[in-house]
Design an enzyme around this catalytic site. Structure first.
Site, PDB file in Angstrom:
ATOM      1  N   HIS A  42      46.938  90.256  17.532  1.00 19.82           N
ATOM      2  CA  HIS A  42      48.237  89.729  17.929  1.00 19.82           C
ATOM      3  C   HIS A  42      49.019  90.807  18.687  1.00 19.82           C
ATOM      4  O   HIS A  42      49.054  91.974  18.268  1.00 19.82           O
ATOM      5  CB  HIS A  42      49.028  89.281  16.702  1.00 19.82           C
TER       6      HIS A  42
ATOM      7  N   GLU B 239      51.027  75.106   9.322  1.00 21.07           N
ATOM      8  CA  GLU B 239      51.951  76.069   9.920  1.00 21.07           C
ATOM      9  C   GLU B 239      53.406  75.639   9.877  1.00 21.07           C
ATOM     10  O   GLU B 239      54.263  76.408   9.441  1.00 21.07           O
ATOM     11  CB  GLU B 239      51.528  76.336  11.372  1.00 21.07           C
TER      12      GLU B 239
ATOM     13  N   ARG C 104      50.120  86.363   7.768  1.00 14.77           N
ATOM     14  CA  ARG C 104      51.378  87.109   7.821  1.00 14.77           C
ATOM     15  C   ARG C 104      51.404  88.026   9.033  1.00 14.77           C
ATOM     16  O   ARG C 104      50.397  88.556   9.457  1.00 14.77           O
ATOM     17  CB  ARG C 104      51.551  87.973   6.568  1.00 14.77           C
TER      18      ARG C 104
ATOM     19  N   ASP D 178      54.947  80.286  12.561  1.00 18.77           N
ATOM     20  CA  ASP D 178      55.480  79.051  13.133  1.00 18.77           C
ATOM     21  C   ASP D 178      56.402  78.321  12.171  1.00 18.77           C
ATOM     22  O   ASP D 178      57.326  77.621  12.610  1.00 18.77           O
ATOM     23  CB  ASP D 178      54.324  78.141  13.556  1.00 18.77           C
TER      24      ASP D 178
END
Length: 1024
Positions: free
Chosen positions: A82, A647, A726, A688
Site C-alpha cells: 500500500h 469493507e 489494518r 473503507d
C-alpha cells in the site's frame, strides 16, 4: 517568523525543508534505538514472553494448556505494498546503517580508537544521507514493490525469526518444562505484493508468476548461504546408522550413466563455490531418507562464470557496504529485467518450475483447455497471433530439445556477491589429496548436505531461467518444503543420537525452523480482486452460452446456478470464446493460480464481498481453472481458500447473514470439510469502513461484525480465522498492536490471527532486527492473552445501547459533511495537497479505483494522507465529538467514564482518538484554509475546526484528564518535541502549494512541495 519563512526564496526554502525532514527522521531513529536499549536493560520487559507466561500461570492457566496453545498458535503477517511509504528504499537502508552505528556505540568494550572510527562511520552515513535525492523519480513497478518486501525478509526477518523462536522456546521451557517443537510455526508471513490486483491494472497473471518465482529465487539463495555455512560447521565424522546408510547409497551413485556416457562425480568436504555436488543414484535405483531420496546428478557452473551469467540474465548481485567490524548486512536482491511478453519464449510454464505434471501431460491438458482472448473481427490480426495462445503459455512443454540454446545461468554464487559464504579467508578443509570414499566417510554430513546444496543451486538457476523467459532444463529442484526439511531433520536426529545434540541445537536448528516458517517461497502470495470483476467474467460466459446475464440475476438464481455448475464436471469456459481484456485477465489469473498452487499461494481475497454468491463465484472460477490445468484432478488439495472481505459498514452489518447463507449450502460445507478442514477465513476492512461512516461508527461496526462472524461459525461448527486489514494510521485501523488485539471481542482470536502490515509500518516494525524481534514477541503474547485470558466485553446491554446510539449519531454527523455538503469536495481539494500526491511515485497502483469526481472512487490511503499533511487528520475524529456531546447532554457521562475504565474496546478507541488529536494542530490547519481556500468555502473550515475542538473537550470530560496526553506523557512529550521542526515544513508546504497552483508547470516548485510532503510524513510518523 511565519512571514519570514513564507518569503524565503526557493533556493533557501528547499534546504530548510530538507534539514527539518532529516532531523525528524534521525530523531526517530534515536528514539527507536533508545527504546530498544532501555527494554534490554529491564530484567522482565512488559509484554515479553516471560512476563505474559507468568501472568497466565498466575491466572490459573495450567502448564499443559499454555504449552498446547503456544504450539498450536498461528499468526500470519501479510506484508502489503500500500502506497504509504514515502522514503525511498535507499534512504531506508541508510537509516538502518545509522541505527547500526548507534547500536555499536553502546558497546562498553570499544576502545577509544574503535569508538572514534564508529563516529566517523556515523558522520559518513549522515553525510551520504544529506547528499541523496529524497524523491523517487519514477513510479515503482509491482516487481520493485515485491523486491522491497523480499528485502525486509533478508534485512531482518531471516535472522530475527530463529532468534524469536529461541527466545520463545526458552520461555516456554522455563514455564512448562518443555521446549517449542521443531515444526511449530507460531508466526509465518505472506504478501500482497504481486497478488493484489484490486484496482491495480499493473498486477497481471504474468506479474504474479514472476513475483512468485522471484520469491523462490531469493529463498533458494538464502538457504544456499546457510547450507554452505552449515557444511563448514558439521565437520564431524560420527553419525547415526540411519544417516550413514543414506551416505553409503550416495557413494554408490558416484558413477552414473548420464546421457549414455559414464560420469564420475567427486565429493569434497569444502564449502567453497567450486565444490562439486553430492552423487545420486540412477533413476531406476534411487534411495530414500525413510523412503526414496529422489536424486539426480548435476554439474555446477564454475565460479568465474557467475558475473557473466548474471549479466546475461539481466541480474546483478552485489554486496551491501560492510559494517565497521567487517560483517555483511545483506545481499542485494537481483534486479531482474523481465522481457516484454512478446519477447518471451513462454508466458507461463506448466507448474511453478516449468516441469510437467506427473499425472497430466501438456498435450492432454491442451485437449481440454481453451484460451479466452480479446475479441477481434474476422480477418483482423491481434497481438496474440504473434505468439502462443494463452492456453499454450500455461502448458508449454519446455524441454532442452525444443528450446533455443540456454544461456549460461548463475549457479554457484553461494553467498554475498557470488563469493563463498565463508569468504576467501576460510581455512581449507582439504589440505591434502585423498580418495573420494575417504572424504565421504570422514564427513558424512557434508556429503548429505552437498546434495541439498546442489538442488538449491538448481532451484535458483531454474528461477533465473524462468524470470528471463527462457526454457528451464530438466534438473532436479526443490518443489516442496518437505523435500528440504527431510535431510535437515535426518542430520538433526543423527547428531542427537550420537551425543552431539548441542551442535544440532545451534545453526542446524535455526535452519530447520527457518524452513518450516519461510518454506521455499519466503512469503506465500495472496490474490485479491473485486467481486464485480468476477461477476463480469461470469456474465461474459453466461451471455456467450445463451443463459442470460449473470449480473442481472437475483441472489437466489446466482447461487442455484453456481452450485449446479460446481456439482457438475463439465468445463464451463468454452474453447476460444470471445471476451474483452478484463475478462481474459480474470480467467488467466485463476489459471496462473492453478499452476502455482498452494505451495506458492495462500488465499484468494474477494474485495467488496456482499453475498454468498460472491464466494461461490470464485470457487467456480477456481474449479474451472484447476480442471483446465490439471484435468480430472480439479479440486486437489492445492485449492486456495477463498476469503470474503467485508469493507463498508453495511457489508460489515451483513457479514453474519452472508456466512449463514454460505454455510447453509451443502456443497460449500462439504467443500470446507474436504479441502480446508472445516476452516473459514474472513477478512474485515478498516479503511473503507472508516471512509464510509467515520471512525467511531466503523470501529463499532467492526466489533459487532466480529461477534456475528464468530457466533455463526460456532453455530455451524466451523473454525474461523479473522483477517484484519489494518493500515498504519488510526483512520485506517492503525495503532499499537497489543492494544488492537486486546480490544477485540472475546472469542474472536482463538489462537489464530491474520493481519496486514502496510507501507511505512513494514519498515517501522521490521526494518531493524532488534525492533523486529520485539514486534514478533508482541504478536505472540497479545494473541496468547486474547485467547487464554480474553478481554472483558460490555458489562451490560446499556453499554451496547449507548454505543449503538453514538455510532449512529457519529455516522450521521460524518456523512452530513463528507457526503451531503456540496461544498465539501471543493473544500477538500483546495485545503489539502490531495491532487499533488500522485506525483510522489510511492506505489504502482492508481490513487483511485474508478474515475469519479466524488469520494467514492478515491482510495482510503490518499483520503487520509491528504488530511494528515494539513495536520487536521479529519477522518480519525469527525463525528466523534457530536456523538460524545449528545450522550453527555443526556446525562450519560458517568456511564461513559465507567465504560472507559472497564471496557478495553471503548478505552482503546478513545485513546487512539486522543493520540490523533495530539498530533493535530488547529493553527496549522487554519493556515491552509487562510492561504489556499476560496472565501465562500472558508465557513466550512471554521465549522470543522469547531467540531474538532468539541471532540477534544468532550473526550477529556470522559477520560477525566486535564489535557491531552496525561495518560501517556512519554509519547506526548515526543510529539511535542517534533513540533519545532514539523511546523516550519507545514508553513513552507502551504506557500509552495499556493505558488505551484499559480505555476502548475514549475518543476522546481513541484519537487520542493514533494520534499515538504515527505517531511510532514516523517514528522507525523504515519501517512495513510
Amino acid at each position: 517568523m511565519r512571514e519570514e519563512i513564507e518569503d524565503l526564496p526557493l533556493d533557501e526554502a528547499i534546504p530548510l525543508i530538507r534539514y527539518c525532514s532529516h532531523y525528524l527522521n534521525l530523531s526517530g531513529i534515536a528514539e527507536t534505538h533508545h527504546r530498544v536499549r532501555t527494554g534490554r536493560q529491564r530484567e522482565r520487559q512488559s509484554g515479553s514472553f516471560q512476563d505474559i507466561f507468568a501472568q497466565m500461570i498466575a491466572k490459573g492457566v495450567t502448564q499443559a494448556e499454555l504449552y498446547s496453545h503456544i504450539c498450536e498458535q498461528h499468526v500470519e503477517v501479510v506484508l502489503t505494498a500500500h502506497p504509504t511509504q514515502v522514503n525511498r528504499r535507499t534512504l531506508q537502508y541508510k537509516h538502518t546503517k545509522i541505527e547500526t552505528c548507534l547500536e555499536r556505540n553502546d558497546r562498553p568494550d570499544l576502545t577509544a580508537e574503535e569508538r572514534a572510527l564508529n563516529l566517523e562511520d556515523l558522520v559518513r552515513e549522515v553525510t551520504s544521507l544529506w547528499a541523496t535525492d529524497e524523491l523517487r523519480r519514477s513510479k515503482p513497478t509491482v516487481l520493485d514493490e515485491a523486491r522491497g518486501g523480499l528485502h525486509i525478509i533478508e534485512q531482518s526477518l531471516w535472522n530475527a525469526v530463529p532468534a524469536y523462536l529461541r527466545r520463545l522456546s526458552y520461555a516456554l521451557k522455563d514455564h512448562t518444562g518443555r521446549p517449542l517443537p521443531l515444526d511449530a510455526t507460531p508466526i509465518t508471513f505472506a504478501s500482497w505484493m504481486g497478488g493484489d490486483r484490486d484496482g491495480n491494472p499493473n498486477v497481471t497473471a504474468q506479474v504474479t508468476m514472476d513475483v512468485s518465482r522471484l520469491g523462490r529465487w531469493m529463498a533458494a539463495d538464502l538457504f544456499l548461504r546457510e547450507i554452505d555455512a552449515l557444511r563448514f560447521e558439521l565437520s564431524m565424522g560420527q553419525c547415526s546408522t540411519e544417516l550413514r546408510a543414506v551416505v553409503e547409497e550416495l557413494q554408490l551413485g558416484g558413477e552414473m550413466d548420464v546421457a549414455g556416457g559414464r560420469v564420475t562425480a567427486s565429493v569434497h568436504g569444502t564449502p567453497s563455490s567450486h565444490m562439486q555436488a553430492a552423487h545420486t543414484l540412477p533413476s531406476d535405483s534411487r534411495t530414500s531418507l525413510g523412503g526414496v531420496l529422489h536424486r539426480q546428478q548435476h554439474s555446477l557452473d564454475a565460479q568465474n562464470n557467475v558475473t557473466e551469467n548474471m549479466r546475461n540474465l539481466g541480474m546483478v548481485t552485489g554486496m551491501l557496504p560492510q559494517n565497521v567490524d567487517g560483517t555483511i548486512d545483506s545481499v542485494a536482491l537481483p534486479s531482474v529485467h523481465l522481457p516484454h511478453a512478446k519477447e518471451r519464449k513462454s508466458f507461463m510454464s506448466f507448474g511453478p518450475f516449468a516441469s510437467q505434471s506427473p499425472k497430466t501431460t501438456p498435450q492432454a491438458a491442451a485437449a481440454v483447455i481453451s484460451s479466452p482472448g480479446p475479441s477481434t473481427a474476422p480477418g483482423e490480426g491481434s497481438s496474440s497471433d504473434k505468439r502462443a495462445s494463452s492456453v499454450e503459455w500455461l502448458i508449454r512443454e519446455t524441454t532442452p530439445q525444443s528450446s533455443p540454446a540456454k544461456p549460461p545461468a548463475a549457479a554457484v554464487a553461494a553467498a554475498a556477491g557470488g563469493a563463498s559464504a565463508l569468504g576467501s579467508t576460510a581455512p581449507s578443509l582439504e589440505r591434502r589429496p585423498q580418495t573420494q570414499k575417504a572424504a565421504q566417510v570422514a564427513t558424512p554430513y557434508r556429503v548429505l548436505l552437498g546434495d541439498v546444496r546442489a538442488k538449491l543451486v538448481n532451484t535458483r538457476r531454474r528461477m533465473e531461467d524462468l524470470l528471463a523467459g527462457n526454457a528451464a532444463l530438466d534438473e532436479e529442484c526443490f518443489q516442496h518444503p518437505e523435500e528440504l526439511i527431510e535431510p535437515l531433520l535426518l542430520c538433526y536426529r543423527s547428531l542427537h543420537d550420537t551425543n552431539q545434540g548441542v551442535v544440532a541445537d545451534g545453526r542446524l536448528l535455526d535452519l530447520i525452523r527457518r524452513a518450516y516458517t519461510f518454506g521455499l517461497t519466503l512469503m506465500k502470495l495472496d490474490l485479491r480482486q473485486e467481486s464485480d470483476r468476477h461477476a463480469e467474467a461470469l456474465t461474459a460466459v453466461t451471455n456467450y452460452l445463451g443463459l442470460g446475464s449473470y449480473s442481472e440475476w437475483d441472489e437466489q438464481k446466482k447461487q442455484e446456478w453456481l452450485v449446479q455448475e460446481l456439482q457438475g464436471r463439465r468445463p464451463l469456459v468454452p474453447r476460444n470464446f470471445p471476451c474483452n481484456e478484463k475478462v481474459q485477465e480474470v480467467i488467466q489469473t485463476f489459471r496462473a493460480a492453478a499452476v502455482l498452487g498452494a505451495d506458492s499461494l495462500a488465499a484468494y481475497v474477494i474485495s467488496m464481498a456482499q453475498s454468498a454468491a460472491d464466494v461461490l463465484a470464485v470457487e467456480l472460477l477456481q474449479r474451472e481453472a484447476l480442471q483446465a490445468v490439471h484435468g480430472d484432478q480439479g479440486l486437489a488439495p492445492g485449492t486456495l481458500r477463498v476469503v470474503p472481505l467485508f469493507e463498508t459498514v453495511r457489508d460489515l452489518d451483513n457479514a453474519g447473514k452472508v456466512l449463514r447463507q454460505l454455510f447453509s449450502n451443502e456443497w460449500y460445507m462439504n467443500h470446507l470439510r474436504t479441502n480446508h478442514s472445516s476452516h473459514q477465513e474472513v477478512m474485515i476492512g478498516y479503511s473503507d469502513s472508516g471512509k464510509d461512516a467515520g471512525r467511531l461508527s466503523a470501529t463499532w461496526g467492526l466489533y459487532k461484525a466480529q461477534e456475528d462472524i464468530v457466533r455463526v461459525c460456532e453455530e455451524f461448527r466451523i473454525k474461523v480465522t479473522l483477517f484484519h486489514g489494518r493500515g498504519g494510521s488510526v483512520g485506517r485501523g492503525g495503532g499499537p498492536m497489543h492494544l488492537a488485539i486486546q480490544s477485540q471481542p472475546p472469542g474472536s482470536v482463538q489462537g489464530r490471527l491474520r493481519i496486514t502490515e502496510q507501507g511505512e509500518m513494514v519498515q517501522a516494525k521490521f526494518g531493524i532486527p532488534a525492533v523486529t524481534l520485539r514486534q514478533l514477541e508482541v504478536y505472540t503474547t497479545a494473541v496468547t492473552m486474547a485467547t487464554l485470558s480474553p478481554p472483558d466485553s460490555a458489562r451490560n446491554e446499556e453499554w451496547r445501547r449507548i454505543m449503538d446510539q453514538m455510532a449512529e449519531t457519529s455516522k450521521s454527523a460524518y456523512r452530513s459533511v463528507v457526503q451531503q455538503d456540496p461544498n465539501f469536495i471543493p473544500y477538500f481539494k483546495q485545503a489539502t495537497p490531495e491532487s499533488e500526491l500522485g506525483n510522489l511515485n510511492i506505489g504502482s497502483r492508481p490513487t483511485r479505483r474508478k474515475k469519479t469526481v466524488d469520494l467514492s472512487g478515491l482510495r482510503a490511503i490518499p483520503w487520509i494522507f491528504a488530511w494528515t499533511q494539513t495536520r487536521f487528520v479529519l477522518p480519525a475524529w469527525l463525528g466523534c465529538g457530536v456523538a460524545f456531546r449528545e450522550a453527555i447532554d443526556q446525562g450519560k457521562l458517568p456511564m461513559l467514564r465507567e465504560m472507559y475504565a472497564h471496557w478495553p474496546y471503548f478505552a482503546s478507541t478513545l485513546d487512539l482518538v486522543e493520540m490523533v488529536l495530539a498530533k493535530a494542530n488547529l493553527k496549522i490547519a487554519k493556515l491552509y484554509d487562510d492561504r489556499l481556500v476560496d472565501d465562500e468555502l472558508k465557513p466550512l473550515g471554521e465549522q470543522l475546526r469547531r467540531q474538532m475542538q468539541e471532540t477534544q473537550d468532550t473526550l477529556l470530560q470522559i477520560t477525566g484528564e486535564a489535557k491531552l496526553g496525561d495518560n501517556n506523557k512519554v509519547l506526548f512529550r515526543l510529539i511535542a518535541d517534533r513540533e519545532a521542526y514539523l511546523a516550519p515544513i507545514n508553513v513552507l508546504q502551504v506557500e509552495l502549494l499556493r505558488r505551484l497552483r499559480l505555476e502548475p508547470d514549475n518543476c522546481r516548485l513541484r519537487d520542493a512541495l514533494l520534499i515538504a510532503i515527505n517531511g510532514v510524513a516523517s514528522g507525523m510518523r504515519n501517512t495513510g
